[in-house]
Design an enzyme around this catalytic site. Structure first.
Site, short mmCIF file in Angstrom:
data_model
loop_
_atom_site.label_atom_id
_atom_site.label_comp_id
_atom_site.label_asym_id
_atom_site.label_seq_id
_atom_site.Cartn_x
_atom_site.Cartn_y
_atom_site.Cartn_z
N ALA A 10 0.81 -1.22 0.00
CA ALA A 10 0.00 0.00 0.00
C ALA A 10 0.84 1.27 0.00
O ALA A 10 0.35 2.35 0.31
CB ALA A 10 -0.95 -0.01 1.19
N TYR A 152 3.22 -14.38 -15.18
CA TYR A 152 2.36 -13.43 -14.45
C TYR A 152 0.90 -13.87 -14.58
O TYR A 152 0.17 -13.92 -13.58
CB TYR A 152 2.55 -12.02 -15.03
CG TYR A 152 1.66 -10.98 -14.38
CD1 TYR A 152 1.95 -10.46 -13.11
CD2 TYR A 152 0.52 -10.49 -15.03
CE1 TYR A 152 1.13 -9.51 -12.52
CE2 TYR A 152 -0.30 -9.54 -14.44
CZ TYR A 152 0.01 -9.05 -13.18
OH TYR A 152 -0.81 -8.10 -12.60
P1 NAP Z 1 2.72 -1.00 -8.26
O1 NAP Z 1 2.37 0.41 -8.50
O2 NAP Z 1 3.93 -1.60 -8.88
O3 NAP Z 1 2.76 -1.24 -6.69
C1 NAP Z 1 3.06 -2.51 -6.18
C2 NAP Z 1 3.00 -2.45 -4.67
O4 NAP Z 1 3.29 -3.76 -4.18
C3 NAP Z 1 4.03 -1.51 -4.08
O5 NAP Z 1 3.48 -0.88 -2.96
C4 NAP Z 1 5.16 -2.47 -3.65
O6 NAP Z 1 5.89 -1.98 -2.57
C5 NAP Z 1 4.36 -3.66 -3.23
N1 NAP Z 1 5.12 -4.90 -3.24
C6 NAP Z 1 5.70 -5.54 -4.27
N2 NAP Z 1 6.29 -6.66 -3.86
C7 NAP Z 1 6.07 -6.75 -2.52
C8 NAP Z 1 6.41 -7.69 -1.52
N3 NAP Z 1 7.14 -8.77 -1.81
N4 NAP Z 1 6.01 -7.46 -0.24
C9 NAP Z 1 5.27 -6.37 0.07
N5 NAP Z 1 4.93 -5.44 -0.83
C10 NAP Z 1 5.32 -5.62 -2.12
O7 NAP Z 1 1.54 -1.96 -8.73
P2 NAP Z 1 -0.04 -1.74 -8.85
O8 NAP Z 1 -0.33 -1.46 -10.26
O9 NAP Z 1 -0.54 -0.84 -7.82
O10 NAP Z 1 -0.50 -3.23 -8.58
C11 NAP Z 1 -1.13 -3.66 -7.40
C12 NAP Z 1 -1.74 -5.03 -7.64
O11 NAP Z 1 -2.66 -4.94 -8.71
C13 NAP Z 1 -0.73 -6.10 -8.03
O12 NAP Z 1 -1.09 -7.33 -7.44
C14 NAP Z 1 -0.89 -6.19 -9.55
O13 NAP Z 1 -0.51 -7.44 -10.05
C15 NAP Z 1 -2.37 -5.93 -9.69
N6 NAP Z 1 -2.77 -5.47 -11.03
C16 NAP Z 1 -2.28 -4.30 -11.52
C17 NAP Z 1 -2.68 -3.89 -12.79
C18 NAP Z 1 -2.20 -2.61 -13.44
O14 NAP Z 1 -2.46 -2.42 -14.64
N7 NAP Z 1 -1.51 -1.74 -12.72
C19 NAP Z 1 -3.57 -4.67 -13.53
C20 NAP Z 1 -4.04 -5.86 -12.98
C21 NAP Z 1 -3.64 -6.23 -11.73
P3 NAP Z 1 7.44 -1.57 -2.71
O15 NAP Z 1 7.49 -0.35 -3.54
O16 NAP Z 1 7.84 -1.34 -1.28
O17 NAP Z 1 8.11 -2.77 -3.35
#
Ligand code: NAP
Length: 244
Positions: A10, A152
């Site tokens: 988050a 993925y």
């Molecule tokens: P993001 O902007 O890359 O953010 C990812 C978040 O996850 C960051 O806060 C990161 O924290 C944290 N994180 C990653 N690895 C971690 C770990 N091992 N332990 C704890 N925290 C971790 O991604 P987002 O787009 O918001 O994506 C959030 C979710 O939505 C993901 O599950 C992604 O697969 C899903 N999703 C995203 C999209 C899209 O288009 N963006 C589409 C479909 C699904 P740090 O910075 O501290 O690493």
């Protein structure tokens, strides 16, 4: 159900938007992050502006010991864990023929094992209370599969299987488990794509725009609110119609 929530990943993106949406709905929140403590603190400050009690906790979601400590902390500081948003995730792209064991493990460790461990710690506490709500973040690629994102896509399909099976197992304990499957959302996760690719993805989205993190957060807040009381095992697409 106690209006307290643990939101993983988050510090930014969809996770931050979920924490803020829940704070606006009256939840106290625990903001999990892995690296960026300052960004996590910013999320917490925004949540506090809405009157929520907000804490941050650094833990890699794939680290069982840290995750257990995080849920103990949440229980102590928030007074219980009413809801979990299993959001933390990593992306991975490249040709399938080039996939290595290490890359497979990196993705599955966070996207699947991380959700399993967090859901397990949440469930142990929710079963005691005989109530609770879990939302797992999958992806539309977990439903239809994406070329050059095979591992993925497989990890996000696993999240859907996890959600449905866990929903059946936990329902008798009064706990709901649902899944949100976002489409193309404008966050750091997509920053690696060039403008032409993003324009193309936008064009393939019937609603004609990229999703915002807040679009996903709205669906999560709905499922965790009273409106979600009789919904479990559902996969809610938030994709602007991409997968119709
Ligand atoms: P993001 O902007 O890359 O953010 C990812 C978040 O996850 C960051 O806060 C990161 O924290 C944290 N994180 C990653 N690895 C971690 C770990 N091992 N332990 C704890 N925290 C971790 O991604 P987002 O787009 O918001 O994506 C959030 C979710 O939505 C993901 O599950 C992604 O697969 C899903 N999703 C995203 C999209 C899209 O288009 N963006 C589409 C479909 C699904 P740090 O910075 O501290 O690493």
């Amino acid at each position: 159900m106690k209006k307290t929530a643990v939101i993983t990943g988050a510090s930014r993106g969809i996770g931050r938007a979920c924490a803020v949406a829940l704070a606006r709905c009256g939840f106290d929140v625990l903001i999990n992050y892995r690296i960026d403590s300052q960004a996590a603190e910013t999320t917490a400050s925004i949540c506090r502006e809405y009157g929520a009690r907000a804490f941050t906790f650094c833990a890699d979601v794939s680290d069982e010991k840290k995750v257990r400590e995080m849920f103990d902390f949440a229980e102590r500081e928030l007074g219980g864990v009413g809801a979990l948003v299993n959001n933390a995730g990593v992306s991975s792209d490249g040709l399938f023929c080039d996939i290595s064991r290490a890359e497979y493990e990196r993705v599955f460790d966070v996207n699947v094992w991380g959700q399993v461990v967090c859901a397990r710690e949440a469930a142990r506490r929710m079963v005691r209370e005989q109530c609770g709500k879990i939302v797992n973040i999958s992806s539309m690629w977990g439903i239809v599969g994406a070329s050059c994102e095979v591992v993925y896509s497989a990890s996000k399909a696993a999240v859907i299987g996890l959600t449905k099976a866990l929903a059946k197992e936990l329902a008798p304990s009064g706990i709901t488990v649902n899944c949100v499957a976002p489409g193309v959302i404008d966050t750091d996760m997509n920053a690696c794509y060039d403008k032409a690719t993003m324009d193309d993805l936008c064009e393939q989205t019937p609603l004609g725009r990229l999703g915002k993190a807040e679009d996903v957060a709205g669906a999560v807040a709905f499922l965790l609110g009273d409106g979600g009381d009789f919904i479990t095992g559902e996969v809610l697409r938030v994709d602007g119609g991409f997968v119709i």
